[in-house]
Design an enzyme around this catalytic site. Structure first.
Site, PDB file in Angstrom:
ATOM      1  N   MET A   1       0.832  -1.313   0.091  1.00 47.68           N
ATOM      2  CA  MET A   1      -0.133  -0.026   0.042  1.00 47.68           C
ATOM      3  C   MET A   1       0.909   1.443   0.027  1.00 47.68           C
ATOM      4  O   MET A   1       1.858   1.428   0.737  1.00 47.68           O
ATOM      5  CB  MET A   1      -1.081  -0.050   1.085  1.00 47.68           C
ATOM      6  CG  MET A   1      -1.791   1.287   1.349  1.00 47.68           C
ATOM      7  SD  MET A   1      -2.828   1.552   0.085  1.00 47.68           S
ATOM      8  CE  MET A   1      -3.172   3.309   0.339  1.00 47.68           C
TER       9      MET A   1
ATOM     10  N   ASN B   1       0.812   4.360   1.228  1.00 41.19           N
ATOM     11  CA  ASN B   1       0.823   5.535   2.032  1.00 41.19           C
ATOM     12  C   ASN B   1       1.819   6.370   1.807  1.00 41.19           C
ATOM     13  O   ASN B   1       3.041   6.047   1.857  1.00 41.19           O
ATOM     14  CB  ASN B   1       0.950   4.920   3.466  1.00 41.19           C
ATOM     15  CG  ASN B   1       0.048   3.740   3.548  1.00 41.19           C
ATOM     16  OD1 ASN B   1      -1.181   3.613   3.678  1.00 41.19           O
ATOM     17  ND2 ASN B   1       0.812   2.600   4.068  1.00 41.19           N
TER      18      ASN B   1
ATOM     19  N   GLU C   1       4.231   1.150  -5.761  1.00 40.40           N
ATOM     20  CA  GLU C   1       3.826   1.932  -4.843  1.00 40.40           C
ATOM     21  C   GLU C   1       4.571   3.331  -4.866  1.00 40.40           C
ATOM     22  O   GLU C   1       4.058   4.234  -4.454  1.00 40.40           O
ATOM     23  CB  GLU C   1       4.309   1.135  -3.666  1.00 40.40           C
ATOM     24  CG  GLU C   1       3.675   0.042  -3.522  1.00 40.40           C
ATOM     25  CD  GLU C   1       2.281  -0.185  -3.681  1.00 40.40           C
ATOM     26  OE1 GLU C   1       1.358   0.818  -3.570  1.00 40.40           O
ATOM     27  OE2 GLU C   1       1.707  -1.385  -4.061  1.00 40.40           O
TER      28      GLU C   1
ATOM     29  N   HIS D   1       3.051   5.609  -7.174  1.00 40.29           N
ATOM     30  CA  HIS D   1       1.626   6.404  -6.590  1.00 40.29           C
ATOM     31  C   HIS D   1       2.063   7.452  -5.683  1.00 40.29           C
ATOM     32  O   HIS D   1       1.282   8.366  -5.503  1.00 40.29           O
ATOM     33  CB  HIS D   1       1.015   5.133  -5.539  1.00 40.29           C
ATOM     34  CG  HIS D   1       0.152   4.224  -6.305  1.00 40.29           C
ATOM     35  ND1 HIS D   1      -0.744   4.608  -6.959  1.00 40.29           N
ATOM     36  CD2 HIS D   1       0.153   2.931  -6.075  1.00 40.29           C
ATOM     37  CE1 HIS D   1      -1.637   3.640  -7.430  1.00 40.29           C
ATOM     38  NE2 HIS D   1      -0.900   2.508  -6.810  1.00 40.29           N
TER      39      HIS D   1
ATOM     40  N   GLU E   1      -4.408   2.955 -10.219  1.00 46.43           N
ATOM     41  CA  GLU E   1      -4.012   1.821 -10.366  1.00 46.43           C
ATOM     42  C   GLU E   1      -3.599   1.474 -11.693  1.00 46.43           C
ATOM     43  O   GLU E   1      -2.480   0.761 -12.034  1.00 46.43           O
ATOM     44  CB  GLU E   1      -4.978   0.820  -9.805  1.00 46.43           C
ATOM     45  CG  GLU E   1      -5.453   1.203  -8.447  1.00 46.43           C
ATOM     46  CD  GLU E   1      -4.190   0.893  -7.552  1.00 46.43           C
ATOM     47  OE1 GLU E   1      -3.168   0.601  -8.030  1.00 46.43           O
ATOM     48  OE2 GLU E   1      -4.699   1.367  -6.350  1.00 46.43           O
TER      49      GLU E   1
HETATM   50 ZN    ZN Z   1      -1.552   0.626  -6.755  1.00 48.90          ZN
END
Ligand code: ZN
Length: 888
Positions: free
Chosen positions: A304, A306, A339, A342, A361
């Site tokens: 994830m 974050n 990640e 992102h 995504e």
């Molecule tokens: Zn992702």
């Protein structure tokens, strides 16, 4: 976020797990949450959060002071909260002269279905700025949702670490908040934690003070404006290693003593950061970026993003020299690249609402693939694009599919949106559009988009607008057709033959559907790239209004979708297919893979003879690209599954498939060679898995021999083969072997290895042992996050058994599945079934347990089962005849 995928047997080797947690409350039923968006009358501008976790009691207390702005007069303030109880609610208004006006305590109304708390005042709050202070407490969970605990064994005894997982809608389990991506605010987080434990969050620690009672107060620096789902907090007996790159402190955080296993990801993160700083042309904006490795697993996700504090399960990040393989290494790199992408695409610029989650995504998936190709060309991962496209199309060919951009109303619908359409179709559409406008124009458009919307929220059209501006090409219309409508264009190809040195192709656009073959096709403008065999250049055309013709110099066979960047299926007229298949060796490897993949899928659907794929597979030389053989092996394993329970018919197929794969495996051998390609090392493990699945006694016996010999000969089971050998041994285990594996699991002290052993116990072909694995899964022994994974592993070979067992123990199973995965967990257990009775059972489960609007995964599983049944009836007889020389 990186999704959890458990598919066929040899893939099911990833370690997953944890050890028993103390206590967990009964899970709520799935029916319920119908959360829509919060009222827009009030918005937050800043949170001051103080958390005091008590890991022993699995509870925490919190205080939050939220700076809010009342935008329209209202008597109530509604925010999101789940499983929180409020002790004190104080609203004050900062008057102009800095005198606070305190309001009488409001009534607190909790709405469990809506996941909200409303504070109702006895007077109207006028427009202006206020401060809402809340004292509350909540629960620490045992599954990876909200603030949760993972227990594990360390060299110094049992340990418990805490982490958070807030995407898509679970910040509300730790902080009463406006828990929607569009409410961007700054956060200042403070925690009181045991002295000696490491606390980590999105930002570096700004201040730390010893409270003198074995506790430390830790205050983190204030975050930039960000969405709630990107907050992170972690706490435990951790180690951290760092690296400074481009002025950013990169860190990896692991349980104590394990940072060496994160060294590869740390070093890779440095290279990836440089790449992204350059690509986005906006430097990484936070002072540090950690990647936190945690034991255990989730049915929902592997990692994830974050902001500043990426969370990754150990099995997706750490490289343990005793068990990790080349594909583990590739995966660790790819997940870090995903990640980290992102951090810009998702965190710096965030979708306004879950309708556009694909923006996050699809882009991160595309960037992950691009970055891996660029920074590790020696891994030769370009061909993986075909597999991603096929994964998306596997879902997109059913009537239960959805557009890439889709309307999301509820929390559960948002959770369900994390699927192959969002990730892999999103990625494939981006690849196609980048190819259409060119890589430079695409990058410039992305740069403009990031600059224009930094610290803001967007919709898909904001991206298309910037790409149009940078490319000067009207791509919005094409993008809309591929993202606002579902499904797969089918391009039928017919050749008018070669005249005056030119070959003319007629292209007609239809639609590929597995379960609605006769429906009226949707219309797409399809960017098509064609290339004659042996030609230096490709030719581009746009199929508009359902048809196009394209002329190619020369008389050589012409490949459509050359380079395989288009999101459509290609159905050649039989003579065109034969011409290309007859020159298979002259195709680029990616087009070889594309042709093989499509001929198989189109064959299953009855659009071309299913024997076309088998004929191709027979003609492939043993030294063809390893990824091509990986594909063939994967299809063979799939066919073997279709034949499940078919006795002599299955044996005939197995005999053929083993004979075909054995020379390839013989060429590679059991022993890794120095300097061999990674794709060869990966194929070796794949072939061991598939040959074992096909019942090849030579491979099974050798795996057993090596497993037995490891006690005296460490070289018998080298690390790179350990998972593959154990998987064969487990799959074909008898009671004695199973008990041995079980004893090994009980004795194992390394969480990642231990988790893997429990999954292996659940991967047996023997039904009696599969039942024992199911019983074991629900005990406290495997650990809180291993139980659901074990049922999923049983379901790979015994879907009906796993599903029936799950239903018989519904409450206990639901307790072991993270809330984000509940509406898809049972459908996934069932989806590999080929039993018509399963359709009835699954529909009954959905009607009883799933909220209206949350049934898509169940509907998809039903479609999948129905298709499997159809394939068994209609295609296997053709394969039977082909095997006996009847050529279908
Ligand atoms: Zn992702």
């Amino acid at each position: 976020m990186h999704r959890t995928l458990i598919t066929l047997s040899w893939i099911a080797l990833a370690g997953l797990g944890g050890i028993p947690a103390a206590f967990s409350a009964p899970a709520p039923a799935i029916k319920g949450p119908t959360t829509t968006q919060l009222p827009r009358t009030v918005r937050p501008t800043h949170y001051d959060v103080k958390i005091v976790p008590d890991a022993r009691s699995m509870r925490f207390s919190g205080k939050v002071a939220i700076a809010i702005e009342v935008l329209q007069p209202t008597a109530s303030i509604t925010l999101n909260a789940v499983d929180l109880s409020f002790a004190k609610v104080v609203l004050t208004r900062a008057a102009k002269q800095a005198i606070s006006v305190k309001y009488p305590a409001p009534k607190v109304q909790i709405n469990d279905d809506e996941q909200t708390a409303s504070f109702v005042f006895d007077r109207i709050l006028t427009k202006g700025r206020y401060r809402l202070a809340l004292d509350y407490d909540g629960k620490i969970g045992t599954q990876a949702v909200g603030l949760f605990a993972i227990d594990y064994v360390s060299a110094t005894g049992p340990k418990r670490a805490l982490y958070t997982q807030f995407e898509n809608s679970d910040a509300r389990r730790m902080i009463p908040s406006w828990d929607e991506p569009a409410f961007r605010t700054s956060f200042a987080l403070e925690a009181i934690v045991p002295a000696g434990e490491m606390a980590v969050s999105n930002m570096p620690i700004a201040q730390q003070s010893d409270l003198g009672n074995g506790l430390t107060r830790v205050r983190f620096a204030q975050s930039p404006k960000m969405s709630t789902y990107l907050l992170f907090f972690g706490l435990g007996d951790f180690d951290r290693a760092t690296l400074k790159v481009d002025g950013t402190e990169l860190g990896v955080i692991t349980k104590k003593g394990a940072t060496a296993q994160a060294a590869f990801v740390l070093e890779s993160s440095g290279a990836i950061l440089r790449e992204y700083n350059e690509y986005f042309d906006v430097g990484y904006p936070l002072p540090k970026l950690d990647n936190i490795a945690a034991p255990g697993s989730s049915q929902f996700f592997g990692a994830m993003e974050n902001w500043g504090a990426i969370f990754t399960f150990e099995h997706a990040m750490l490289l343990d020299p005793s068990i990790s393989t080349q594909s583990d290494k590739h995966r660790a790199f790819q997940i870090a690249a995903h990640e980290m992408a992102h951090q810009w695409f998702g965190n710096l610029v965030t979708m306004r609402w879950w309708d556009d989650i694909w923006l996050n995504e699809g882009f991160a998936s595309w960037m992950e693939a691009r970055t891996t190709r660029r920074l590790h060309p020696e891994w030769n991962t370009a061909l993986a694009a075909v597999g991603k496209r096929e994964e998306a199309m596997g879902l997109d060919g059913f009537k239960t599919t959805h557009p890439v951009v889709q309307h999301v109303e509820t929390v559960e619908q948002a959770s369900q949106a994390f699927d192959a359409i969002t990730y892999s179709k999103g990625e494939a559409v981006i690849r196609m559009l980048e190819g259409y406008v060119g890589a430079t124009a695409w990058r410039n458009g992305v740069r403009r988009y990031i600059k224009a919307h930094a610290y803001g929220n967007t919709e898909s059209d904001d991206l298309w607008r910037e790409i149009e501006r940078s490319s000067g090409q009207p791509i919005t219309a094409i993008a809309h057709e591929f993202t606002l409508q579902p499904g797969i264009p089918l391009i039928r190809v017919e050749s008018a033959g070669c005249n005056s040195g030119q070959t003319t192709l007629h292209l007609t656009q239809a639609e590929f559907s597995k379960d609605q073959p006769d429906r009226k096709p949707l219309a797409w403008r399809v960017p098509v790239i064609v290339q004659a065999l042996g030609a230096a250049a490709s030719i581009r055309t746009l199929v508009t209004g359902g048809r196009a013709s394209v002329s190619v110099p020369g008389c050589a066979p012409v490949v459509v979708n050359a380079g395989q960047s288009g999101y459509y299926r290609t159905l050649y007229a039989p003579e065109n297919f034969r011409a290309i298949a007859g020159n298979f060796g002259a195709l680029a490897p990616i087009d070889q893979l594309g042709l093989m993949s499509e001929s198989w899928v189109l064959g299953l659907a009855g659009l071309q003879p299913v024997s076309d794929f088998l004929d191709l597979a027979v003609g492939i030389p043993v030294d063809a690209d390893p990824q091509l053989w990986g594909k063939i092996a994967g299809v063979f394993e799939g066919i073997n599954e279709y034949y499940r329970g078919e006795g002599a018919r299955q044996a005939a197929f197995q005999k053929f498939a083993i004979a075909r794969l054995t020379p390839v495996f013989a060429r590679i051998g059991w022993t890794p060679r120095p300097g061999e390609l990674d794709t060869v090392a990966i194929l070796r493990n794949e072939l061991i898995g598939v040959l074992s699945a096909l019942g090849d006694t030579a491979v099974i016996d050798e795996a057993r021999r090596r497993y037995a010999a490891q006690a005296t000969d460490p070289a018998a089971v080298p690390a790179s083969l350990r998972k593959a050998i154990l998987a064969v041994v487990a799959r074909h285990a008898d009671v004695t072997t199973w008990d041995q594996l079980h004893a090994a699991a009980l004795a194992e002290k390394t969480a990642m290895v231990r988790d893997q052993l429990y999954n292996l116990l659940a991967s047996t072909q023997d039904e009696g042992l599969a039942r024992r694995a199911l019983e074991l899964a629900l005990t406290r022994e495997p650990g809180e996050t291993n139980s659901a994974a074990m049922l999923s592993h049983v379901a790979v070979l015994h879907p009906d058994l796993a599903f029936d067992f799950g239903i018989a123990h519904l409450a206990a199973v639901n307790q072991k599945v993270d809330a984000t995965s509940r509406s898809r967990y049972f459908p996934r257990l069932a989806s590999q079934s080929a039993d018509p009775a399963m359709i009835v059972k699954l529909n009954a489960y959905a009607a009883e347990n799933l909220a209206v609007g949350s049934g898509r995964d169940a509907d998809t599983a039903v479609a999948n089962i129905a298709y499997r049944i159809k394939v068994r009836h209609e295609r296997l007889p053709v394969i039977d005849r082909w095997l006996t020389g009847g050529k279908g």
